[in-house]
Scaffold this motif. Structure first.
Motif, PDB file in Angstrom:
ATOM      1  N   ALA A 114       0.943  -1.173   0.004  1.00  0.00           N
ATOM      2  CA  ALA A 114       0.330   0.009  -0.030  1.00  0.00           C
ATOM      3  C   ALA A 114       0.623   1.032   0.020  1.00  0.00           C
ATOM      4  O   ALA A 114       0.533   2.698  -0.822  1.00  0.00           O
ATOM      5  N   ALA A 115       1.935   1.216   0.889  1.00  0.00           N
ATOM      6  CA  ALA A 115       2.509   2.415   0.925  1.00  0.00           C
ATOM      7  C   ALA A 115       3.635   2.828  -0.446  1.00  0.00           C
ATOM      8  O   ALA A 115       3.965   3.599  -0.662  1.00  0.00           O
ATOM      9  N   LYS A 116       3.051   1.786  -1.253  1.00  0.00           N
ATOM     10  CA  LYS A 116       4.527   1.586  -2.185  1.00  0.00           C
ATOM     11  C   LYS A 116       3.488   2.098  -3.805  1.00  0.00           C
ATOM     12  O   LYS A 116       3.770   2.059  -5.495  1.00  0.00           O
ATOM     13  N   ARG A 117       2.125   2.018  -3.860  1.00  0.00           N
ATOM     14  CA  ARG A 117       1.424   2.700  -4.826  1.00  0.00           C
ATOM     15  C   ARG A 117       1.515   3.900  -5.660  1.00  0.00           C
ATOM     16  O   ARG A 117       1.710   4.661  -4.246  1.00  0.00           O
ATOM     17  N   THR A 118       1.236   3.808  -6.801  1.00  0.00           N
ATOM     18  CA  THR A 118       1.271   5.065  -7.501  1.00  0.00           C
ATOM     19  C   THR A 118      -0.359   5.387  -7.546  1.00  0.00           C
ATOM     20  O   THR A 118      -1.015   4.396  -7.948  1.00  0.00           O
ATOM     21  N   PRO A 119      -0.518   7.060  -8.101  1.00  0.00           N
ATOM     22  CA  PRO A 119      -1.381   7.201  -8.730  1.00  0.00           C
ATOM     23  C   PRO A 119      -2.496   6.383  -9.652  1.00  0.00           C
ATOM     24  O   PRO A 119      -3.669   6.073  -9.570  1.00  0.00           O
ATOM     25  N   GLU A 120      -1.443   5.584 -10.416  1.00  0.00           N
ATOM     26  CA  GLU A 120      -1.698   5.211 -11.942  1.00  0.00           C
ATOM     27  C   GLU A 120      -2.199   3.254 -11.063  1.00  0.00           C
ATOM     28  O   GLU A 120      -3.683   3.004 -11.543  1.00  0.00           O
ATOM     29  N   LYS A 121      -1.434   3.325  -9.801  1.00  0.00           N
ATOM     30  CA  LYS A 121      -1.998   1.922  -9.754  1.00  0.00           C
ATOM     31  C   LYS A 121      -3.640   1.890  -8.567  1.00  0.00           C
ATOM     32  O   LYS A 121      -4.305   1.169  -9.164  1.00  0.00           O
ATOM     33  N   VAL A 122      -3.609   3.016  -8.605  1.00  0.00           N
ATOM     34  CA  VAL A 122      -5.084   2.776  -7.091  1.00  0.00           C
ATOM     35  C   VAL A 122      -5.994   3.797  -8.025  1.00  0.00           C
ATOM     36  O   VAL A 122      -7.154   2.605  -8.089  1.00  0.00           O
ATOM     37  N   ALA A 123      -5.644   4.194  -9.474  1.00  0.00           N
ATOM     38  CA  ALA A 123      -6.987   4.364 -10.303  1.00  0.00           C
ATOM     39  C   ALA A 123      -7.360   2.965 -10.686  1.00  0.00           C
ATOM     40  O   ALA A 123      -7.948   2.441 -11.331  1.00  0.00           O
ATOM     41  N   ALA A 124      -6.404   2.033 -11.379  1.00  0.00           N
ATOM     42  CA  ALA A 124      -6.696   0.910 -11.559  1.00  0.00           C
ATOM     43  C   ALA A 124      -8.159  -0.433 -11.142  1.00  0.00           C
ATOM     44  O   ALA A 124      -8.708  -0.747 -10.954  1.00  0.00           O
ATOM     45  N   LEU A 125      -6.737   0.067  -9.558  1.00  0.00           N
ATOM     46  CA  LEU A 125      -7.676  -0.474  -8.810  1.00  0.00           C
ATOM     47  C   LEU A 125      -8.817  -0.004  -8.254  1.00  0.00           C
ATOM     48  O   LEU A 125      -9.748  -0.730  -8.158  1.00  0.00           O
TER      49      LEU A 125
END
Length: 249
Positions: A165-176
């Motif tokens: 969770a600490a290493k998530r990027t904005p792009e990864k959050v949007a995809a999730l």
């Protein structure tokens, strides 16, 4: 006490899986299982009906609730209410909004230094390896070692989730979030379809939502003064499964 009753085994009440609520619902008055028996209809015929099985089998000394209500009416009313109040796009949107808030919170803290988390994880993995070796040669201490190993495994799982969770990027959050929304919409359609259909699909939904905490049936009056079952229940809709998250969150 109600809480104590809910922990009791419902027991085998025969052909329970033939009906949507058997084995899930209890009588509020005595805590006995609700089941299906025959009840006399107004026209003089007989129909299947939900009633307290403890009264039916053990008599009025155990439970004084004699009321029974047509099975199609009870299940139909509950299914209609679930469709109108619980299994709705609005409820799903509330859940998705909560996910967005949580993932946004995680993203806001993603820039923090993760070296401490990584150090803790490395230490736990070392302990895990040592415990595995100890279990292999543990002798009489194996149960205690296995318990310690399980504890380390769970702490590692949680720490790995924090690190991901600490290493998530904005792009990864949007995809999730997009994945969650797709799965949530699909699950909503599936649950509504099962609830609108016949057994056993309808039972599967009730079982998933209410089996853990149960349902209680209490004889009462509706707005027209007619005796009906008043159902009290507490459940949870799992719109998205945790395995949907590639990071295991």
């Amino acid at each position: 006490a109600i809480a104590e009753r809910k922990t009791d085994k419902l027991g085998n009440i025969g052909n329970a899986t033939r009906y949507a609520l058997s084995g899930i619902a209890r009588c509020e008055a005595c805590g006995g299982a609700m089941g299906v028996t025959k009840a006399k209809k107004v026209e003089g015929g007989w129909a299947r009906a939900y009633g307290c099985t403890w009264h039916h089998v053990r008599g009025a000394k155990v439970c004084s609730v004699t009321y029974r209500q047509d099975i199609e009416e009870v299940e139909g009313e509950l299914a209609d209410w679930m469709q109108a109040e619980v299994l709705t796009p609005q409820r799903l949107d509330i859940a998705l909004d909560s996910m967005r808030v949580e993932l946004s919170r995680q993203l806001a803290t993603a820039a923090r230094d993760t070296s401490d988390l990584e150090a803790q994880l490395a230490e736990l993995r070392t302990e895990q390896r040592n415990l595995v070796r100890a279990v292999a040669t543990g002798g009489d201490t194996i149960p205690e070692l296995v318990a310690e190993l399980k504890s380390r495994n769970e702490r590692i799982r949680l720490l790995e989730a924090d690190l991901f969770a600490a290493k998530r990027t904005p792009e990864k959050v949007a995809a999730l979030l997009a994945l969650y929304e797709r799965e949530g919409r699909q699950r909503l359609r599936s649950l509504r379809s099962l609830m609108a259909g016949p057994m056993p699909g309808r039972r599967d939904v009730f079982q998933e939502l209410f089996a853990d905490r149960g349902m209680e049936f209490e004889a009462g009056k509706d707005e027209n003064g007619r005796t009906v079952w008043i159902v009290k229940a507490e459940g949870e809709v799992r719109w998205v499964k945790s395995k949907s998250d590639p990071d295991g969150i």
